[in-house]
Design an enzyme around this catalytic site. Structure first.
Site, PDB file in Angstrom:
ATOM      1  N   ARG A   1       0.831  -1.212   0.000  1.00 56.82           N
ATOM      2  CA  ARG A   1       0.000   0.000   0.000  1.00 56.82           C
ATOM      3  C   ARG A   1       0.866   1.262   0.000  1.00 56.82           C
ATOM      4  NH1 ARG A   1      -3.053  -3.746  -0.658  1.00 56.82           N
ATOM      5  NH2 ARG A   1      -5.167  -3.941   0.161  1.00 56.82           N
TER       6      ARG A   1
ATOM      7  N   SER B   1     -10.525  -0.681   3.319  1.00 53.02           N
ATOM      8  CA  SER B   1      -9.791  -0.885   4.580  1.00 53.02           C
ATOM      9  C   SER B   1      -9.359   0.470   5.118  1.00 53.02           C
ATOM     10  CB  SER B   1      -8.539  -1.729   4.348  1.00 53.02           C
ATOM     11  OG  SER B   1      -8.879  -3.002   3.905  1.00 53.02           O
TER      12      SER B   1
ATOM     13  N   GLU C   1      -4.947   3.866   6.388  1.00 52.12           N
ATOM     14  CA  GLU C   1      -4.615   3.645   4.972  1.00 52.12           C
ATOM     15  C   GLU C   1      -5.023   4.830   4.099  1.00 52.12           C
ATOM     16  OE1 GLU C   1      -6.460   1.296   1.737  1.00 52.12           O
ATOM     17  OE2 GLU C   1      -5.349  -0.351   2.651  1.00 52.12           O
TER      18      GLU C   1
HETATM   19  N1  EPU Z   1     -10.850 -10.772  10.353  1.00 52.03           N
HETATM   20  C1  EPU Z   1     -11.558 -10.880  11.515  1.00 52.03           C
HETATM   21  N2  EPU Z   1     -12.565  -9.969  11.759  1.00 52.03           N
HETATM   22  C2  EPU Z   1     -12.867  -8.982  10.881  1.00 52.03           C
HETATM   23  C3  EPU Z   1     -12.132  -8.874   9.682  1.00 52.03           C
HETATM   24  C4  EPU Z   1     -11.117  -9.775   9.438  1.00 52.03           C
HETATM   25  O1  EPU Z   1     -11.321 -11.757  12.326  1.00 52.03           O
HETATM   26  O2  EPU Z   1     -13.781  -8.213  11.168  1.00 52.03           O
HETATM   27  C5  EPU Z   1      -9.818 -11.767  10.049  1.00 52.03           C
HETATM   28  C6  EPU Z   1     -10.299 -12.689   8.925  1.00 52.03           C
HETATM   29  O3  EPU Z   1     -10.986 -13.774   9.440  1.00 52.03           O
HETATM   30  C7  EPU Z   1      -9.019 -13.113   8.287  1.00 52.03           C
HETATM   31  C8  EPU Z   1      -8.107 -11.913   8.477  1.00 52.03           C
HETATM   32  O4  EPU Z   1      -8.672 -11.116   9.510  1.00 52.03           O
HETATM   33  O5  EPU Z   1      -8.454 -14.200   8.954  1.00 52.03           O
HETATM   34  C9  EPU Z   1      -7.920 -11.107   7.203  1.00 52.03           C
HETATM   35  O6  EPU Z   1      -9.186 -10.635   6.739  1.00 52.03           O
HETATM   36  P1  EPU Z   1      -9.500 -10.481   5.170  1.00 52.03           P
HETATM   37  O7  EPU Z   1      -9.123 -11.706   4.433  1.00 52.03           O
HETATM   38  O8  EPU Z   1     -10.887  -9.966   5.033  1.00 52.03           O
HETATM   39  O9  EPU Z   1      -8.491  -9.404   4.639  1.00 52.03           O
HETATM   40  P2  EPU Z   1      -7.956  -8.059   5.310  1.00 52.03           P
HETATM   41  O10 EPU Z   1      -6.544  -8.300   5.744  1.00 52.03           O
HETATM   42  O11 EPU Z   1      -8.904  -7.567   6.318  1.00 52.03           O
HETATM   43  C10 EPU Z   1      -6.908  -7.180   3.076  1.00 52.03           C
HETATM   44  C11 EPU Z   1      -6.844  -5.873   2.346  1.00 52.03           C
HETATM   45  C12 EPU Z   1      -8.126  -5.666   1.551  1.00 52.03           C
HETATM   46  C13 EPU Z   1      -8.269  -6.816   0.582  1.00 52.03           C
HETATM   47  C14 EPU Z   1      -8.302  -8.128   1.370  1.00 52.03           C
HETATM   48  C15 EPU Z   1      -8.319  -9.333   0.459  1.00 52.03           C
HETATM   49  C16 EPU Z   1      -5.424  -4.365   3.615  1.00 52.03           C
HETATM   50  C17 EPU Z   1      -5.365  -3.196   4.543  1.00 52.03           C
HETATM   51  N3  EPU Z   1      -6.646  -4.779   3.280  1.00 52.03           N
HETATM   52  O12 EPU Z   1      -7.958  -7.074   4.045  1.00 52.03           O
HETATM   53  O13 EPU Z   1      -7.976  -4.472   0.809  1.00 52.03           O
HETATM   54  O14 EPU Z   1      -9.450  -6.692  -0.202  1.00 52.03           O
HETATM   55  O15 EPU Z   1      -7.116  -8.231   2.181  1.00 52.03           O
HETATM   56  O16 EPU Z   1      -7.057  -9.474  -0.129  1.00 52.03           O
HETATM   57  O17 EPU Z   1      -4.373  -4.874   3.196  1.00 52.03           O
HETATM   58  C18 EPU Z   1      -8.338  -2.122   0.925  1.00 52.03           C
HETATM   59  O18 EPU Z   1      -7.106  -1.988   0.945  1.00 52.03           O
HETATM   60  O19 EPU Z   1      -9.104  -1.126   0.925  1.00 52.03           O
HETATM   61  C19 EPU Z   1      -8.903  -3.447   0.916  1.00 52.03           C
HETATM   62  C20 EPU Z   1     -10.226  -3.671   1.004  1.00 52.03           C
END
Ligand code: EPU
Length: 339
Positions: A167, A239, A335
C-alpha cells in the site's frame, strides 16, 4: 490554449466514497493533458495547494480544501503491443479501475482478475499499489507516464522508479509528491496461470479444476460483495487501516497470549497481522460513534452511516487505535490519505 473551466467553492460530496460534505476553493475537471500545464501557468492557480483526485475512494476529508482540486478525468484504453511473452495494455488515469479490469478480461487477457471491484481509478492504482486476494498491481506493472509539476514535462517511470511497497509507492512520499499520473501500462502474461494462493479465493473456486480468468474474477467479485460495503450505498474508503507488520519476535510473544492471532509471515521474517482481527477482538465490529461506524461484516472498514463528518471518522479511528495499542501493543496506521 486549452479550455480551463475552473469552478469555485465546489462540492466534493459526490467525489469521495466516504460521502463527506467537503468543498474545494477551486476545482478543475482535467479531460486533456495540456490543461495541467495551462493551470500551472496561471500564477493564481499555481500558488494554491493542490489535490489530485481520482475516484476519491482512498481519502478522508477532515475539512474543506482551501486550494485547487485537479480531478483526473483523462480517458482511453488500448492494447499497446507485445513484449517478452506479455500483452501490454494501457489506460488513462481517469478510467474506472474495475471497468478497465473487466475490459482486459473481455479482450481474453488474464492477469488483473484478482483486483476486480476495487473502487477508484487507473491513475490512483499505483499510488498505493492496490492489492487484494494475493495480487498487487506491482506484479503486473509495466510503466506509467507522469506530468512533473516541477518541470512542466511528462516522463515515463518504470517499476523501480515507483518504489512499490505494501500500500505504498514513491507517490506517497516527498520525492513523488509533484508527479501526476497520466496513464498506466500493465504487462499481462500470455501464459496465464490462476493466482489462487489466497485461501478464501481457493475456497470460493472449490470444484472448478482449472478456472478461467473470468471465473476467478467472478469469485473475487462474489467475495467482495459479501464482505465489503458498496460505497454507492454506504460511505466508506475500503480498509481504513493497513495490516501492521511487526518483528517476528513480537509476533511470537503475542501468540503466547493470543494463540488465535491471525498473522502472515513475510519473506524477511517479519509478520503481517490482520488488523481486522485485532479490531474485531477489541469488540469494535458493528459499533458506532455518532454517524461513523465499524462495518458489521469487516472490522477493518469504517463507514459513514449518514451525515458523518471527517472528524467523526477520525474520532472513531483514534478510539480504535487506542484500544488496539493498549491490548496488543500494536500501532495501527490509517490507509486513506487525510485531507
Ligand atoms: N478478520 C476478523 N474480523 C474482521 C475482519 C477480518 O477476524 O472483522 C480476520 C479474517 O478472518 C481473516 C483476516 O482477519 O483471517 C484477514 O481478513 P480479510 O481476508 O478480510 O483481509 P484483510 O486483511 O482484512 C486485506 C486488504 C483488503 C483486501 C483483502 C483481500 C489491507 C489493509 N486490506 O484485508 O484491501 O481486499 O485483504 O485481499 O491490506 C483495501 O485496501 O481497501 C482493501 C479492502
Amino acid at each position: 490554449m486549452p479550455d480551463l473551466p475552473i469552478a469555485s467553492d465546489f462540492s466534493l460530496a459526490s467525489l469521495n466514497t466516504f460521502g463527506i460534505a467537503a468543498r474545494a476553493r477551486r476545482y478543475l475537471r482535467v479531460t486533456e493533458v495540456p490543461q495541467l500545464a495551462a493551470a500551472l501557468a496561471d500564477p493564481d492557480l499555481a500558488a494554491l495547494p493542490r489535490l489530485v483526485l481520482g475516484g476519491g475512494s482512498n481519502l478522508l476529508f477532515t475539512r474543506d480544501f482551501d486550494g485547487l482540486v485537479l480531478h483526473m478525468a483523462l480517458s482511453g484504453r488500448e492494447i499497446a503491443g507485445e513484449e517478452d511473452g506479455c500483452t501490454l495494455v494501457r489506460a488513462a488515469a481517469g478510467e474506472n479501475w474495475h471497468d478497465f479490469v473487466q475490459w482486459t478480461l473481455a479482450q481474453g487477457l488474464g492477469g488483473l482478475e484478482n483486483l476486480s471491484l476495487i473502487p477508484g481509478t487507473v491513475g490512483a492504482a499505483p499510488i498505493q499499489n492496490i492489492g487484494a486476494y494475493g495480487a498487487e498491481i506491482k506484479d503486473l506493472f509495466h510503466a506509467l507516464t507522469v506530468f512533473d509539476t516541477a518541470s512542466g514535462q511528462t516522463r515515463t517511470l518504470r517499476a523501480a522508479d515507483c518504489r512499490f511497497g505494501y500500500r505504498d509507492s514513491v507517490f506517497k512520499h516527498a520525492e513523488g509528491a509533484g508527479l501526476i499520473v497520466l496513464d498506466v501500462t500493465f504487462a499481462l502474461p500470455t501464459a496465464w496461470q490462476p493466482n489462487v494462493k489466497y485461501a478464501e479465493l481457493a475456497n470460493e473456486l472449490a470444484g472448478i479444476a482449472a478456472p478461467s480468468p473470468r471465473q476467478v474474477a467472478d469469485a473475487v467479485i462474489a467475495i467482495r460483495r459479501r464482505k465489503l460495503p458498496d460505497p454507492a450505498v454506504i460511505g466508506n474508503a475500503g480498509s481504513f487501516f493497513k495490516n501492521p507488520v511487526v518483528p517476528g519476535a513480537q509476533c511470537e510473544r503475542l501468540l503466547q497470549a493470543f494463540p488465535n492471532l491471525v498473522h502472515h509471515r513475510q519473506p524477511d521474517g517479519s509478520e503481517k497481522l490482520a488488523a481486522g482481527w485485532l479490531i474485531d477482538q477489541c469488540g469494535w465490529k458493528g459499533r458506532n460513534m455518532g454517524a461513523a461506524g465499524v462495518y458489521p461484516k469487516q472490522a477493518l472498514v469504517l463507514v459513514n452511516n449518514g451525515g458523518a463528518t471527517g472528524d467523526d471518522v477520525v474520532r472513531l479511528a483514534r478510539a480504535i487505535q487506542a484500544d488496539v495499542l493498549a491490548r496488543y501493543g500494536v500501532q495501527l496506521e490509517a490507509e486513506p490519505v487525510f485531507v
